[in-house]
Design a protein around this motif. Structure first.
Motif, mmCIF file in Angstrom:
data_model
loop_
_atom_site.group_PDB
_atom_site.id
_atom_site.type_symbol
_atom_site.label_atom_id
_atom_site.label_comp_id
_atom_site.label_asym_id
_atom_site.label_seq_id
_atom_site.Cartn_x
_atom_site.Cartn_y
_atom_site.Cartn_z
ATOM 1 N N ARG A 78 -14.708 14.081 -26.489
ATOM 2 C CA ARG A 78 -15.637 13.330 -25.644
ATOM 3 C C ARG A 78 -14.980 12.834 -24.360
ATOM 4 O O ARG A 78 -15.541 12.964 -23.272
ATOM 5 N N TYR A 79 -13.787 12.249 -24.466
ATOM 6 C CA TYR A 79 -13.151 11.597 -23.315
ATOM 7 C C TYR A 79 -11.890 12.301 -22.802
ATOM 8 O O TYR A 79 -11.360 11.931 -21.764
ATOM 9 N N GLY A 80 -11.369 13.243 -23.573
ATOM 10 C CA GLY A 80 -10.170 13.960 -23.150
ATOM 11 C C GLY A 80 -8.882 13.389 -23.704
ATOM 12 O O GLY A 80 -7.873 14.078 -23.738
ATOM 13 N N GLU A 81 -8.910 12.126 -24.147
ATOM 14 C CA GLU A 81 -7.720 11.538 -24.754
ATOM 15 C C GLU A 81 -8.088 10.257 -25.492
ATOM 16 O O GLU A 81 -9.102 9.626 -25.188
ATOM 17 N N ILE A 82 -7.243 9.920 -26.451
ATOM 18 C CA ILE A 82 -7.361 8.657 -27.176
ATOM 19 C C ILE A 82 -5.967 8.112 -27.416
ATOM 20 O O ILE A 82 -4.983 8.846 -27.352
ATOM 21 N N VAL A 83 -5.900 6.828 -27.693
ATOM 22 C CA VAL A 83 -4.652 6.178 -28.086
ATOM 23 C C VAL A 83 -4.823 5.704 -29.519
ATOM 24 O O VAL A 83 -5.855 5.135 -29.871
ATOM 25 N N ILE A 84 -3.820 5.972 -30.332
ATOM 26 C CA ILE A 84 -3.805 5.488 -31.709
ATOM 27 C C ILE A 84 -2.650 4.508 -31.817
ATOM 28 O O ILE A 84 -1.497 4.873 -31.571
ATOM 29 N N ASP A 85 -2.974 3.273 -32.161
ATOM 30 C CA ASP A 85 -1.941 2.250 -32.296
ATOM 31 C C ASP A 85 -2.045 1.590 -33.667
ATOM 32 O O ASP A 85 -2.797 2.055 -34.529
ATOM 33 N N GLN A 86 -1.318 0.513 -33.842
ATOM 34 C CA GLN A 86 -1.248 -0.146 -35.142
ATOM 35 C C GLN A 86 -2.626 -0.560 -35.661
ATOM 36 O O GLN A 86 -2.864 -0.544 -36.862
ATOM 37 N N SER A 87 -3.540 -0.884 -34.783
ATOM 38 C CA SER A 87 -4.869 -1.316 -35.218
ATOM 39 C C SER A 87 -5.685 -0.188 -35.851
ATOM 40 O O SER A 87 -6.692 -0.448 -36.504
ATOM 41 N N HIS A 88 -5.261 1.061 -35.684
ATOM 42 C CA HIS A 88 -5.982 2.205 -36.231
ATOM 43 C C HIS A 88 -5.332 2.792 -37.487
ATOM 44 O O HIS A 88 -5.912 3.672 -38.120
ATOM 45 N N VAL A 89 -4.139 2.340 -37.828
ATOM 46 C CA VAL A 89 -3.354 2.972 -38.892
ATOM 47 C C VAL A 89 -4.089 3.021 -40.224
ATOM 48 O O VAL A 89 -4.253 4.094 -40.815
ATOM 49 N N VAL A 90 -4.527 1.891 -40.730
ATOM 50 C CA VAL A 90 -5.155 1.853 -42.061
ATOM 51 C C VAL A 90 -6.447 2.664 -42.068
ATOM 52 O O VAL A 90 -6.684 3.475 -42.974
ATOM 53 N N PRO A 125 5.637 -1.324 -35.073
ATOM 54 C CA PRO A 125 4.391 -1.535 -34.333
ATOM 55 C C PRO A 125 4.425 -1.158 -32.847
ATOM 56 O O PRO A 125 3.371 -0.958 -32.249
ATOM 57 N N ALA A 126 5.589 -1.046 -32.248
ATOM 58 C CA ALA A 126 5.656 -0.670 -30.832
ATOM 59 C C ALA A 126 5.339 0.813 -30.623
ATOM 60 O O ALA A 126 5.013 1.229 -29.518
ATOM 61 N N ILE A 127 5.410 1.608 -31.680
ATOM 62 C CA ILE A 127 5.118 3.042 -31.583
ATOM 63 C C ILE A 127 3.607 3.236 -31.513
ATOM 64 O O ILE A 127 2.843 2.520 -32.142
ATOM 65 N N TYR A 128 3.180 4.199 -30.728
ATOM 66 C CA TYR A 128 1.774 4.576 -30.672
ATOM 67 C C TYR A 128 1.681 6.069 -30.410
ATOM 68 O O TYR A 128 2.682 6.729 -30.092
ATOM 69 N N LEU A 129 0.481 6.611 -30.569
ATOM 70 C CA LEU A 129 0.232 8.023 -30.306
ATOM 71 C C LEU A 129 -0.734 8.149 -29.142
ATOM 72 O O LEU A 129 -1.688 7.387 -29.034
ATOM 73 N N MET A 130 -0.494 9.122 -28.298
ATOM 74 C CA MET A 130 -1.433 9.501 -27.254
ATOM 75 C C MET A 130 -1.899 10.894 -27.650
ATOM 76 O O MET A 130 -1.073 11.811 -27.813
ATOM 77 N N VAL A 131 -3.189 11.051 -27.842
ATOM 78 C CA VAL A 131 -3.769 12.334 -28.259
ATOM 79 C C VAL A 131 -4.592 12.834 -27.085
ATOM 80 O O VAL A 131 -5.528 12.176 -26.655
ATOM 81 N N ARG A 132 -4.221 14.018 -26.580
ATOM 82 C CA ARG A 132 -4.851 14.528 -25.356
ATOM 83 C C ARG A 132 -5.339 15.959 -25.543
ATOM 84 O O ARG A 132 -4.715 16.757 -26.234
ATOM 85 N N ARG A 133 -6.414 16.223 -24.850
ATOM 86 C CA ARG A 133 -6.917 17.585 -24.753
ATOM 87 C C ARG A 133 -6.157 18.253 -23.610
ATOM 88 O O ARG A 133 -6.031 17.690 -22.521
#
Length: 136
Positions: A78-90, A125-133
């Motif tokens: 939909r947007y071309g990218e998302i960020v996955i951080d600690q708030s999305h883990v569970v 918790p400082a680690i995050y993922l950037m998911v991109r198209r």
């Protein structure tokens, strides 16, 4: 032109690992680094998982329809990218783990790789993922 989806993980911290900073204070330092792009600190991201675009869409379609996890992952098309951080883990860990029995072998491998990356975020918790198209 082919399309793919790339999962990039924060690969480098700008904090000395041998530092004797108390853990409570370290969280403040990590938070500062997490917002560091506003302070002139550059995040170093490393490609950890690459999926072709159509197989990615098939993979996320194994998540429960209408779920928050599926909505999050549908942000890439939909947007071309998302960020996955600690708030999305569970949320994401439960969803991908639950979907594994309905997934192909390749999708299960991707799910496990993602679960491993989510575990790294949980531990640091400082680690995050950037998911991109990406258009190749």
């Amino acid at each position: 032109m082919s399309e793919s989806v790339v999962f990039c993980q924060l690969s480098r911290k700008f904090v000395d690992e041998n530092d004797n900073t108390p853990s409570d204070a370290q969280q403040v330092v990590y938070y500062s680094l997490a917002i560091g792009h506003h302070l002139g600190v550059i995040d170093c991201l490393k490609e950890n998982l690459v999926c072709s675009y159509e197989p990615y869409k098939a993979w996320i379609s194994t998540l429960e329809e209408g779920s928050e996890a599926r909505r999050k992952m549908e942000g890439v098309p939909r947007y071309g990218e998302i960020v996955i951080d600690q708030s999305h883990v569970v949320l994401l860990a439960k969803a991908f783990d639950a979907a594994k029995p309905t997934q192909t072998e390749q999708q299960q491998e991707w799910s496990q790789e993602l679960l491993d990356m989510l575990q790294a975020i949980q531990q640091e918790p400082a680690i995050y993922l950037m998911v991109r198209r990406r258009y190749d």
